[in-house]
Design a protein around this motif. Structure first.
Motif, PDB file in Angstrom:
ATOM      1  N   LYS A 160       3.219   2.518  -8.478  1.00  0.00           N
ATOM      2  CA  LYS A 160       4.492   1.801  -8.531  1.00  0.00           C
ATOM      3  C   LYS A 160       5.023   1.529  -7.116  1.00  0.00           C
ATOM      4  O   LYS A 160       5.549   0.441  -6.841  1.00  0.00           O
ATOM      5  CB  LYS A 160       5.507   2.608  -9.337  1.00  0.00           C
ATOM      6  CG  LYS A 160       5.220   2.620 -10.842  1.00  0.00           C
ATOM      7  CD  LYS A 160       6.279   3.390 -11.589  1.00  0.00           C
ATOM      8  CE  LYS A 160       5.983   3.392 -13.089  1.00  0.00           C
ATOM      9  NZ  LYS A 160       6.120   2.054 -13.691  1.00  0.00           N
ATOM     10  N   GLU A 161       4.906   2.509  -6.235  1.00  0.00           N
ATOM     11  CA  GLU A 161       5.350   2.316  -4.850  1.00  0.00           C
ATOM     12  C   GLU A 161       4.572   1.176  -4.192  1.00  0.00           C
ATOM     13  O   GLU A 161       5.143   0.383  -3.444  1.00  0.00           O
ATOM     14  CB  GLU A 161       5.183   3.604  -4.059  1.00  0.00           C
ATOM     15  CG  GLU A 161       6.236   4.663  -4.336  1.00  0.00           C
ATOM     16  CD  GLU A 161       7.518   4.437  -3.574  1.00  0.00           C
ATOM     17  OE1 GLU A 161       7.692   3.361  -2.964  1.00  0.00           O
ATOM     18  OE2 GLU A 161       8.377   5.341  -3.587  1.00  0.00           O
ATOM     19  N   SER A 162       3.272   1.107  -4.431  1.00  0.00           N
ATOM     20  CA  SER A 162       2.464   0.052  -3.803  1.00  0.00           C
ATOM     21  C   SER A 162       2.922  -1.321  -4.265  1.00  0.00           C
ATOM     22  O   SER A 162       2.990  -2.266  -3.466  1.00  0.00           O
ATOM     23  CB  SER A 162       0.975   0.261  -4.102  1.00  0.00           C
ATOM     24  OG  SER A 162       0.666   0.031  -5.460  1.00  0.00           O
ATOM     25  N   LEU A 208      -4.150  -3.677  -9.077  1.00  0.00           N
ATOM     26  CA  LEU A 208      -4.186  -2.430  -8.321  1.00  0.00           C
ATOM     27  C   LEU A 208      -5.597  -2.103  -7.858  1.00  0.00           C
ATOM     28  O   LEU A 208      -6.577  -2.537  -8.457  1.00  0.00           O
ATOM     29  CB  LEU A 208      -3.694  -1.267  -9.184  1.00  0.00           C
ATOM     30  CG  LEU A 208      -2.222  -1.249  -9.590  1.00  0.00           C
ATOM     31  CD1 LEU A 208      -2.009  -0.219 -10.693  1.00  0.00           C
ATOM     32  CD2 LEU A 208      -1.338  -0.947  -8.389  1.00  0.00           C
ATOM     33  N   LYS A 209      -5.652  -1.312  -6.805  1.00  0.00           N
ATOM     34  CA  LYS A 209      -6.919  -0.751  -6.333  1.00  0.00           C
ATOM     35  C   LYS A 209      -6.639   0.656  -5.821  1.00  0.00           C
ATOM     36  O   LYS A 209      -5.717   0.863  -5.032  1.00  0.00           O
ATOM     37  CB  LYS A 209      -7.507  -1.599  -5.205  1.00  0.00           C
ATOM     38  CG  LYS A 209      -8.722  -1.000  -4.509  1.00  0.00           C
ATOM     39  CD  LYS A 209      -9.981  -1.093  -5.335  1.00  0.00           C
ATOM     40  CE  LYS A 209     -11.198  -0.593  -4.554  1.00  0.00           C
ATOM     41  NZ  LYS A 209     -12.448  -0.735  -5.306  1.00  0.00           N
ATOM     42  N   VAL A 236       0.847  -1.191   0.000  1.00  0.00           N
ATOM     43  CA  VAL A 236       0.000   0.000   0.000  1.00  0.00           C
ATOM     44  C   VAL A 236       0.879   1.236   0.000  1.00  0.00           C
ATOM     45  O   VAL A 236       1.986   1.226   0.552  1.00  0.00           O
ATOM     46  CB  VAL A 236      -0.959   0.004   1.214  1.00  0.00           C
ATOM     47  CG1 VAL A 236      -0.205   0.252   2.525  1.00  0.00           C
ATOM     48  CG2 VAL A 236      -2.073   1.026   1.034  1.00  0.00           C
ATOM     49  N   ASP A 237       0.391   2.278  -0.662  1.00  0.00           N
ATOM     50  CA  ASP A 237       1.126   3.534  -0.654  1.00  0.00           C
ATOM     51  C   ASP A 237       0.141   4.696  -0.717  1.00  0.00           C
ATOM     52  O   ASP A 237      -0.895   4.607  -1.383  1.00  0.00           O
ATOM     53  CB  ASP A 237       2.093   3.623  -1.837  1.00  0.00           C
ATOM     54  CG  ASP A 237       3.068   4.780  -1.682  1.00  0.00           C
ATOM     55  OD1 ASP A 237       3.857   4.756  -0.724  1.00  0.00           O
ATOM     56  OD2 ASP A 237       3.032   5.722  -2.498  1.00  0.00           O
ATOM     57  N   ALA A 240      -1.672  -2.881  -3.895  1.00  0.00           N
ATOM     58  CA  ALA A 240      -1.278  -3.798  -4.953  1.00  0.00           C
ATOM     59  C   ALA A 240      -1.275  -5.232  -4.435  1.00  0.00           C
ATOM     60  O   ALA A 240      -0.939  -5.489  -3.272  1.00  0.00           O
ATOM     61  CB  ALA A 240       0.112  -3.433  -5.491  1.00  0.00           C
ATOM     62  N   SER A 241      -1.638  -6.168  -5.311  1.00  0.00           N
ATOM     63  CA  SER A 241      -1.657  -7.577  -4.980  1.00  0.00           C
ATOM     64  C   SER A 241      -1.143  -8.376  -6.178  1.00  0.00           C
ATOM     65  O   SER A 241      -1.386  -7.996  -7.332  1.00  0.00           O
ATOM     66  CB  SER A 241      -3.072  -8.033  -4.635  1.00  0.00           C
ATOM     67  OG  SER A 241      -3.152  -9.434  -4.508  1.00  0.00           O
ATOM     68  N   ARG A 242      -0.461  -9.476  -5.914  1.00  0.00           N
ATOM     69  CA  ARG A 242       0.012 -10.318  -7.011  1.00  0.00           C
ATOM     70  C   ARG A 242      -1.112 -11.164  -7.597  1.00  0.00           C
ATOM     71  O   ARG A 242      -1.183 -11.361  -8.813  1.00  0.00           O
ATOM     72  CB  ARG A 242       1.111 -11.284  -6.511  1.00  0.00           C
ATOM     73  CG  ARG A 242       2.455 -10.665  -6.297  1.00  0.00           C
ATOM     74  CD  ARG A 242       3.497 -11.772  -6.118  1.00  0.00           C
ATOM     75  NE  ARG A 242       4.813 -11.243  -5.827  1.00  0.00           N
ATOM     76  CZ  ARG A 242       5.293 -11.028  -4.623  1.00  0.00           C
ATOM     77  NH1 ARG A 242       4.530 -11.267  -3.569  1.00  0.00           N
ATOM     78  NH2 ARG A 242       6.517 -10.557  -4.440  1.00  0.00           N
TER      79      ARG A 242
END
Length: 225
Positions: free
Chosen positions: A166-168, A205-206, A123-124, A219-221
């Motif tokens: 990108k940070e997330s 992403l969300k 998370v960012d 972000a999640s894989r």
């Protein structure tokens, strides 16, 4: 499942927040004491308190997708001392001896955001502010820059949007900026991340609406939000 918890640190609650530090273990307090600036320490403190308060309860139906923690007394209800945060070789925090509980923390200016999940998560949060014009070209992939430049009146927000996304993802992998921000790009229509060379899908992403002056992504894989 990913749920977000948000705390806004201000002059009205900073003193009370510091008083809650005693709820944390000695190990956690020692970690917080290493911060040079009170502001950074207090934001990190808010994240730790939210983690120990909500980590074992975030799946409860009473908690929605985004939860603003406005009541400091909430932090007094539970001190989950049996949970321990450990750090791997690349420095990413993990919950010791748990393969069903993951977290990530981010803060920017006055907000602290905690993401809790049953899968790895990043998370960012970033304040929308002016940036140097050359940064995007130095750090981002061409498709990122095309997205930023496509609407002149939205360039500032779009830069922050790309950087935050990108940070997330970099926090999801635990590699930070060393991930190489030009090695992947985002499709914000589909909320997906792709490898710049192979176009292989890397994750999802969300975006969360926290404050009009901030951008926040998780972000999640594996799981689509």
């Amino acid at each position: 499942m990913v749920k977000i918890f948000v705390f806004k640190v201000d002059s009205k609650n900073e003193g009370i927040l510091v008083d809650k530090m005693s709820l944390l273990s000695l190990k956690e307090r020692e970690k917080l004491s290493k911060y040079k600036y009170d502001k950074d320490r207090n934001l990190s403190l808010a994240g730790r308190l939210m983690f120990f308060c909500f980590a074992e309860r975030f799946k409860d139906e009473k908690y929605g997708e985004v939860n603003f923690v406005n009541d400091l007394d909430e932090f007094c209800k539970e001190n989950l001392s049996d949970l321990e945060i450990v750090y791997g070789e690349i420095g990413k925090g993990e919950v010791k001896d748990r393969d069903d509980l993951f977290f990530n923390i981010s803060h920017s200016k006055e907000y602290c955001v905690l993401a809790l999940s049953d899968e790895e998560v990043g998370v960012d949060i970033q304040e929308i502010k002016d940036i140097r014009a050359d940064i995007a070209g130095r750090f981002f992939e061409k498709r990122d820059n095309d997205y930023i430049d496509s609407e002149e009146d939205k360039k500032r927000e779009r830069f922050i949007e790309v950087w935050c996304a990108k940070e997330s993802y970099a926090k999801l992998t635990g590699k930070g900026i060393g991930e190489g921000f030009s090695t992947f790009y985002e499709n914000f229509d589909k909320m997906e991340l792709f490898d710049s060379k192979s176009n292989e899908l890397k994750g999802y992403l969300k975006r969360y609406e926290i404050d009009p002056d901030y951008v926040c992504f998780a972000a999640s894989r594996n799981q689509r939000f």
